[in-house]
Each structure stands twice: as structure tokens, then as C-alpha cells.
Write an enzyme that holds these catalytic residues in place. Sequence first.
Site, PDB file in Angstrom:
ATOM      1  N   GLU A 176      13.179  21.736  45.577  1.00 35.85           N
ATOM      2  CA  GLU A 176      13.195  23.005  46.313  1.00 35.85           C
ATOM      3  C   GLU A 176      13.984  24.084  45.553  1.00 35.85           C
ATOM      4  OE1 GLU A 176      11.462  23.997  48.614  1.00 35.85           O
ATOM      5  OE2 GLU A 176      12.509  25.427  49.842  1.00 35.85           O
ATOM      6  N   THR A 225      -0.082  36.509  49.532  1.00 39.54           N
ATOM      7  CA  THR A 225       0.991  35.579  49.189  1.00 39.54           C
ATOM      8  C   THR A 225       0.770  34.193  49.782  1.00 39.54           C
ATOM      9  OG1 THR A 225       3.395  35.382  48.987  1.00 39.54           O
ATOM     10  CG2 THR A 225       2.547  36.130  51.108  1.00 39.54           C
TER      11      THR A 225
HETATM   12  C1  DMJ Z   1       4.038  30.466  51.772  1.00 40.28           C
HETATM   13  O1  DMJ Z   1       3.961  30.571  53.145  1.00 40.28           O
HETATM   14  C2  DMJ Z   1       3.953  31.810  51.128  1.00 40.28           C
HETATM   15  O2  DMJ Z   1       3.620  31.623  49.802  1.00 40.28           O
HETATM   16  C3  DMJ Z   1       5.217  32.600  51.225  1.00 40.28           C
HETATM   17  O3  DMJ Z   1       5.155  33.810  50.519  1.00 40.28           O
HETATM   18  C4  DMJ Z   1       6.400  31.832  50.754  1.00 40.28           C
HETATM   19  N1  DMJ Z   1       6.290  30.446  50.812  1.00 40.28           N
HETATM   20  C5  DMJ Z   1       5.274  29.696  51.415  1.00 40.28           C
HETATM   21  C6  DMJ Z   1       4.918  28.490  50.615  1.00 40.28           C
HETATM   22  O4  DMJ Z   1       5.931  27.937  49.912  1.00 40.28           O
END
Ligand code: DMJ
Length: 662
Positions: A525, A636
Site C-alpha cells: 500500500e 480516475t
Molecule cells: C480508485 O477508486 C480510484 O482510482 C481513485 O482515484 C483512487 N483509488 C481507487 C483505487 O485504488
Amino acid sequence: MTGILPTYQRFVNGVPVPTISRRSFRLREKYLIISVLLTFGIVWLGASFYLPEFKSSSSVNDSVYSVYKRIQKVGPELLMPPPLAHNDLSNFPVVGIVRHGEEGDDPHIVEDRNRLQAKIDEDMGMKVLERPQFEVAPSGSSSRGPSKPPVDAIEEPSLNHNINKDASPSGPKSVDSSHKYIIPVDSNSDADVRKKRETVKEMMRHAWNNYKLYAWGKNELKPMSKRGHLTSVFGGGELGATIVDGMDTLYVMGLMDEFREGREWIQQSFRIRDVDSELSVFETTIRFVGGLLSCYALTGDSMFRDKAVEVADALLPAFETPTGIPYALINPSNKASRQYHWAGANSILAEVGTLHLEFNYLSDVTGNEVYRQKANRIREVFNNIQKPDGLYPNYINPRTGQWGQRHMSLGALGDSFYEYLLKAWLVTNGEDEQARAMFDEAMQAALEKMLRVSQSGLSYLAEVKYGRIFEEKMDHLSCFAGGMFALASTSLDNSVSERYMDVARKLTHTCHESYDRSDTKLGPEAFRFSGAVEARAMKSNEKMYLLRPETFESYFIMWRLTKEQKYRDWAWEAVQALEKHCRVEGGYTGLMNVYHSKPQGDDVQQSYFLAETLKYLYLIFADDSLLSLDEWVFNTEAHPFPIKDKNPLYRKADKIEDNQKP
Ligand code: DMJ
């Protein structure tokens, strides 16, 4: 010879009297026997008729056993404890991995509390869809149009997909709403690549089928205990996060039966307005609005667009602040919103800065400007505010518009804010120039202040506080940055393009090292650089692997843009590691410690595992024409958004539809 009924020695005043034996029944006895037999017969006939399982069962024991098994399956659901009180601090841990509703030995609660405490310490200082058409492209067709699928050969490494606004001044003709994305035929890849792609597709089936079996309609699956998983980011309710998040991955993999059953559930059962608990504005936007809008772009099915509107509308009250910067949490039912307890009065940079793509596209496909206005107000605050050292701190107060703690990161709390500056420019085909300028300025500062090189030469992004290096640590979350720098490099030819690509290669290499240096070959992590320790986690809460996608996201972008074989090889290493350590009978689980050869599972199949992790791994082994980077930008959460004026599936609304008017 004795009679049928037993004979008894009878006594009268203690003196035995002679017994009399009989060979036949009295009339009253005959009636009694006949009525007992009749009752028994009626009960037997009734049971056979109304209980087919009883009839077909080889034995009564089998039937009882099958009922017991069913109760056993339902059992954990019945026993699931109710969500904790809203104001319980333990419900609102660190962004991105928030969970609640399960106490006891759930590692995430323990993990969240640890992280929360650490942060506090730190910051105190369709209509039924048709199957996709697997056609071969007519000869002479281009790889760009969705109706003209594939390519004849894998393209040469291309660093030239620069934004070119002159290429199509009026943009491509938009398509009629029934036009769907056609999955291109991959006629190029060899048997080995095809086999790898099929492996990832089978992983998706395993994740989906088990979610369907044990947690259908719940947000996520607990693959080890085989039941639903409650997560506070989705209000602890039943919003089917895994369904909405996983839909576009099913579509691009051609898993159309599964896609259809997901669509059916969304149409019939997804109702966000009824939710009477607090949702994260950010998570709901990137997973639900993002997922639904991608499905709309891919299929033209207006049901998806209308559901996206419902979700966004449920979030709007959170934007009612003096600056327009939204609060973190919203209760759709009573419209109350508030901040995370651990963030004080502040909103989080990565949350309020990661709504732009979804809200702008929603305005374009509905013709309703209200969403764009909300996103633009936030942008203006960030554009006008003074940036300490050219960077954006992770906390901002929505009442005053002032920064909170001067803590800057390209990992947790900061990450996708920067990603969306670049992508807002990409998805508008270069129209949003302000976004690109803000991105380039911020990256100049980030490279100057955050980019470090370890003793052995590994590049990493450290965290900064009040202008100084705060921690020599990189989050797994920041491993998306390799892909981001590569996209920035190849989309605009300027004085920093080469530097960006160099950084992209180095960061992706470092993230791979963090995987390679673990026993499981899966990355922790967070990993540190301190003396002899390089690219390894040191604290126990950093050693988990939460099925995260960021490293694979960078492999994917790097593969598409450089065509260097190592990115495919690294992706395949990851697939094998996931199969070995994370796959369980009931789905895929995260891991508690990547440095154990037989690690314990965390018992959570994250919705983003289906939305992002498996999608990126699949695309790495697919042809470039599948969701081409020339036509699509991934939000994202890896939901593909069509590029304006380049992708005919943009589906811009001609006028405001009546049901979309504010
Ligand atoms: C996802 O929900 C998206 O990528 C977000 O921007 C950050 N992290 C998680 C996955 O790790």
C-alpha cells in the site's frame, strides 16, 4: 395362538382373573384403524404434491440437508450487524479505503483506524442490447472510427498522438443514439497474447459470478466469507457499486449476458434518492456517475444517462457552500452534508478536484449546464488561489477558500486532482487550455520538490509539508503517475515532453520494483526509501495489497505509448500473482501482508478491481484499437470517456431535453 392386539393379565382385588383371547376386532377398533390409515395416506399424498423436493429426494434426510444448506447461505446476511452510528469516528477513515458497518476483526476497520490516527497525528502538526458485432473491418478502413474496427498490424511505437485541433475542425459527425461501440477484432495478436487476454476475461467472470452469487445488489463482495460487504463511502446501503463500476469492463470484454443482467438491475433497482445515509461525493461521482456515463457513451442507451443525472442531482446539495467547493459527504434523503471528522472543516484536494470530467460530460450529454457550472466554480477557486511553492495543499476550507495544512502529495489526498487537470484538457481535445497550463505549472513544482532518487537510483515521489520533504514514502496510489506523465509527454510537444517521458519510465520502474521486492510479487500500500530499505513497506499497515490498479494503469499507458515488451511481461507477472494469492473460491481478496509467502486475505473484493484492475490488465493484452487512446480518456476509476470532436460517440445533446431542465 394370540390375537393381534396384546392380551394383558387382569387382576381384580389382586386376584388374577382368566384372560379371554379374541381373533377379530371390535367395530369401534376397526373404525379407529381405518381413520388412522386414511389420515396418514392423505398427509403423504399432500406432501408429495406440494413439496416436489420431498417427492424427488432420495431420502428425507437429503431434503432436510438441502434446507439446512440454504439457511446456512442466508445466515451471514441475517446476522450482519447494522451500520454504526453516523457520528462514530471509526466510520470515516482515510479517503479511498473507507469502510464501516463491520466491527470485530475486520482488518479494514483496524487498518482504517490506524491510518486515521496516523493522519490526525501527521496533520495536527438499454433497451435490450445487441451483442457487440465482432466484425472484421473492411479493407482500407481506419482504426479510428468506432464503426470501422480494427487494424492490420500493431502500430509502431507512437509518441505522436499530440492534440491537433486542426485535424477535424468541425469534429466528426455525431452518431445517432442507437449507435453502439463495436468491439474491434484483434486479428494481430499471437496465440500467447490471446491466451493471456482470455485469462483476464476469465478472472472477470470469476469476480462477477461470485458477486452475483453471494452479494448481488450489495456494494461489494466479501469473497472469503461469501456475503455482501458494507462500505461507508457508499453510505452502507445497497447501491450495487460492483455492478455499476464493473459494467463497462463487461462490455469491452464482450461479456454481454452479464452486461445485460447488470443493466436490468440498474434499471429496476438502482435508486439513489432513497438512500438515507451518507455517501462520499467523490467516490459516488467517479464510480457511479463515471460508470453510468461510460455505459451511455458505449451504448447510447439513455437509461444510463438518466441514472447518471439522478446520481449527480443527489450530490448537488453538497455544493451549496460559500465557495462552491463541496463538502465530502451527502445524505441524498435529507440532503444534509458534512465533512469527514478527521479533516476538520476541510475538503480534500483529490476529492473536490476530481469531479470535472464527469460533471462537464454530464452537461454535454444532457444540455443542462448546471453540472458544468459546479465544476467550473471549483476550478476558478484553484486557479485564483495562491499556491505555496507552486503546489496545491491537500486540504482546503470550502467556507473560506483558504488552504488547510500545507501537506502536498501525489498519493493519497492529492493524486487525482493533478490527473484531472491533464485529462480535462485531453478530453476536450485541447479546448480546456487553462487546465493544461495549471497541470504543467504544478508538475514543474512537483518534479522540483517531490521527485527524489534513492541510493540505488530508484526515482520516487516523496511527500512534502511546508515546503520540505516530509516523508520518503510513496503510496501505491501515486503509481498512476507513470501513466500520467507519459500521457502528458506524448500529447503535447514542448520543452518538458522528454523529461515527462523519462520520469514516466522511472516511476513505473520503481512501482514495479515495489512489486518485485515482495514475496507475493504484489505491491504494498506504501513503500519507503530509508537507508538500506528501498521500495519496501516498513509499517504493518503499509504491507497490505488492496487489489489496487494504479501500477497496472501505468503499465497499460506505457505499453500503448512505447510498445516496450517489459510492460506486458510485468502485467503478466501481476496476473499470475493475483491468481496465486488473491483468487479464492468466492472471488478475489486483497492481502494483509505482501511479504508473506502465504498471506492472509482481507476478505474484500473492491468494486474498482472490476472497474480498473481487470480492465487495465485486459487492455494490455488487447489491440490498440480497443478503447484507443486517440479517442478515449479514462476517468480516475478507468471509465472511458469519449474525446470531444474526435470520438463520434461523444453524444453531445442538441438541446435541453424537458426532463433534464433544471
Ligand atoms: C480508485 O477508486 C480510484 O482510482 C481513485 O482515484 C483512487 N483509488 C481507487 C483505487 O485504488
